[in-house]
Design a protein around this motif. Structure first.
Motif, PDB file in Angstrom:
ATOM      1  N   VAL A  67     -50.288  32.287   2.798  1.00 28.97           N
ATOM      2  CA  VAL A  67     -49.210  31.321   2.586  1.00 28.97           C
ATOM      3  C   VAL A  67     -49.817  30.013   2.083  1.00 28.97           C
ATOM      4  N   VAL A  68     -49.317  29.535   0.926  1.00 27.12           N
ATOM      5  CA  VAL A  68     -49.823  28.278   0.367  1.00 27.12           C
ATOM      6  C   VAL A  68     -48.789  27.163   0.471  1.00 27.12           C
ATOM      7  N   TRP A  69     -47.561  27.522   0.811  1.00 29.95           N
ATOM      8  CA  TRP A  69     -46.494  26.516   0.956  1.00 29.95           C
ATOM      9  C   TRP A  69     -45.405  27.125   1.814  1.00 29.95           C
ATOM     10  N   GLY A 364     -49.096  42.180  -6.282  1.00 30.13           N
ATOM     11  CA  GLY A 364     -49.140  41.513  -4.987  1.00 30.13           C
ATOM     12  C   GLY A 364     -49.907  40.207  -4.991  1.00 30.13           C
ATOM     13  N   ASN A 365     -50.060  39.586  -6.161  1.00 27.58           N
ATOM     14  CA  ASN A 365     -50.818  38.339  -6.255  1.00 27.58           C
ATOM     15  C   ASN A 365     -49.996  37.110  -5.881  1.00 27.58           C
ATOM     16  N   VAL A 366     -48.728  37.125  -6.247  1.00 28.46           N
ATOM     17  CA  VAL A 366     -47.823  36.008  -5.966  1.00 28.46           C
ATOM     18  C   VAL A 366     -46.570  36.565  -5.297  1.00 28.46           C
ATOM     19  N   ILE A 398     -50.427  27.658  -8.536  1.00 26.45           N
ATOM     20  CA  ILE A 398     -51.470  27.640  -7.514  1.00 26.45           C
ATOM     21  C   ILE A 398     -52.523  28.706  -7.813  1.00 26.45           C
ATOM     22  N   ARG A 399     -52.084  29.883  -8.184  1.00 28.60           N
ATOM     23  CA  ARG A 399     -53.043  30.963  -8.443  1.00 28.60           C
ATOM     24  C   ARG A 399     -53.878  30.686  -9.687  1.00 28.60           C
ATOM     25  N   ALA A 400     -53.264  30.066 -10.683  1.00 23.43           N
ATOM     26  CA  ALA A 400     -53.990  29.803 -11.941  1.00 23.43           C
ATOM     27  C   ALA A 400     -54.987  28.662 -11.796  1.00 23.43           C
ATOM     28  N   THR A 401     -54.632  27.663 -10.981  1.00 20.20           N
ATOM     29  CA  THR A 401     -55.461  26.452 -10.905  1.00 20.20           C
ATOM     30  C   THR A 401     -56.241  26.334  -9.600  1.00 20.20           C
ATOM     31  N   GLY A 402     -55.783  27.051  -8.568  1.00 20.25           N
ATOM     32  CA  GLY A 402     -56.445  26.937  -7.269  1.00 20.25           C
ATOM     33  C   GLY A 402     -56.078  25.722  -6.489  1.00 20.25           C
ATOM     34  N   SER A 403     -55.087  24.951  -6.970  1.00 22.23           N
ATOM     35  CA  SER A 403     -54.696  23.737  -6.248  1.00 22.23           C
ATOM     36  C   SER A 403     -53.229  23.454  -6.476  1.00 22.23           C
ATOM     37  N   PRO A 404     -52.591  22.724  -5.551  1.00 26.96           N
ATOM     38  CA  PRO A 404     -51.178  22.370  -5.734  1.00 26.96           C
ATOM     39  C   PRO A 404     -50.972  21.490  -6.940  1.00 26.96           C
ATOM     40  N   SER A 405     -49.756  21.502  -7.471  1.00 33.11           N
ATOM     41  CA  SER A 405     -49.398  20.550  -8.514  1.00 33.11           C
ATOM     42  C   SER A 405     -49.398  19.146  -7.931  1.00 33.11           C
TER      43      SER A 405
END
Length: 407
Positions: A67-69, A364-366, A398-405
């Protein structure tokens, strides 16, 4: 989707049964802005809720099995005094079915059930399609909604109980529905096609699978799932019946039309395995990650990897595809299916006072989960579509950049 039934108020239209609703054209969803920021997510969600009359909403974004958010918005009560949070319990309608699927696959792994055996091997009454008595119905048929069992609306609508948990036992109802001469029996409980020939979404078929799991283990499904899914995953806000959950943490359900929102009673259902599960976004995220992670969440296994893969595997090929379910419509696992032209997999649910999605990409990535305590109609349904799209784009970012916007 479980169908949405009328609730006796003039503002809320009675929808068609699920077998018809599942064939309706998809709602057009407005495009969300690319890579939304946290601030823009908050703004879009609160604006969409206000425009559509959504009382409470919670969601989680999952990237690479974590969970990222996660956040909640609005309220769980009509007085607007208690916030709707990721830990608020709500009925999640047909998202209950994958829990039946996991329980079923556990029994298959243990040799208690077979996916392709005649289900009459496991039942105290016989289930035979009177139009095609020569072709047995299997658990695989039930789990892919190709059994030929239908939800006869005039009977199924009475299984909703708006004064608490149903007092009619699941076994009693299903015996009366499938036994010739039974109180609820009719030849119209079945399609005229043979099992496997047509896809017709059946809540009662899913409930029958739940009963078969109960018979296999010799205990009620609510007890079995608590012992083998909810407790191991620390799903502390989850249960099938009102007696199984903290009533003070359970959201009031609402229906909304054109922004006018009305509370309705918390309710139960006789065929409870098909859609009476009550859980929260935080709990549901644990289950969903386990499903995406070959049956494991943070070291806790609820299903062996082969069984999890079989449950998610697309079951339909050119050789066995139902004639009314072309490849363009997607595919199905075992109580697990594609949506959005095959681009998303998981399950959703709709009932009076609830709208839920639990979907990921095929790899199952996102993934995105949301629970709304408000059912919508007409163009208001675009609101949750717009929110889902924005959450999805946030997960992709998030998956493309590794960080939140940026905030």
């Amino acid at each position: 989707m479980r169908h949405v039934m009328g609730v006796g108020i003039a503002l809320y239209a009675i929808a068609a049964p699920a077998s018809l609703a599942a064939q309706a054209p998809p709602v057009t969803r407005p495009a969300a802005a690319a890579a939304p920021t946290l601030a823009s997510l908050d703004s879009l969600i609160t604006h969409s809720m206000d425009e559509a009359g959504i009382m409470g909403f919670s969601a989680a974004v999952i990237v690479d099995k974590r969970v990222v958010w996660m956040k909640g918005y609005g309220f769980m009560d009509w007085q607007r005094t208690r916030p709707f949070t990721p830990n608020t319990t709500a009925k999640v309608a047909s998202v209950a079915k994958p829990f039946v699927g996991v329980s079923m696959m556990r029994a298959v792994k243990e040799g208690k059930l077979s996916l392709d055996a005649d289900i009459n091997r496991y039942l105290p009454f016989r289930v035979v399609n009177p139009h095609r008595p020569d072709v047995p119905i299997t658990l695989r048929h039930l789990a892919t909604h190709t059994s030929g069992i239908t939800d006869r609306w005039e009977i199924y609508r009475a299984t909703y109980t708006f004064d608490g948990d149903s007092r009619e036992p699941l076994l009693s109802f299903l015996t009366a529905y499938f036994t010739p001469g039974g109180k609820y029996y009719a030849k119209e409980n079945f399609l005229e096609a043979k099992p496997g020939e047509l896809r017709d979404y059946s809540n009662i078929g899913a409930a029958l699978a739940g009963l078969i799991v109960e018979r296999a283990y010799g205990q009620p499904l609510n007890v079995y799932t608590r012992q083998h899914i909810f407790t191991p995953l620390k799903m502390t806000h989850t249960g099938w019946f009102m007696r199984d959950v903290d009533r003070t943490n359970h959201s009031t359900p609402f229906v909304s039309q054109s922004g006018f929102t009305v509370p309705i009673p918390i309710y139960g259902g006789t065929t409870y395995p098909d859609g009476a599960l009550r859980t929260s976004v935080s709990d549901l995220s644990r289950f969903f990650i386990a499903m995406l992670n070959n049956g494991t969440y943070e070291g806790t296994r609820i299903l062996d990897s082969a069984s999890a893969a079989e449950m998610r595997r697309f079951q339909l090929t050119d050789a066995n595809r139902p004639t009314n379910f072309p490849a363009a419509d997607g595919n199905t696992g075992l109580f697990w299916r594609t949506k959005f032209n095959g681009l998303r997999v998981g399950h959703g649910g709709n009932d009076p006072g609830v709208e839920v999605e639990m979907l990921s990409d095929v790899a199952g990535n996102v993934g995105v989960i949301y629970i709304s305590n408000t059912s919508l109609s007409g163009t208001d349904r675009r609101a949750t579509g717009a929110i889902f799209d924005a959450l999805w784009k946030y997960g992709e970012h998030i998956r493309a950049t590794g960080s939140p916007s940026s905030r």
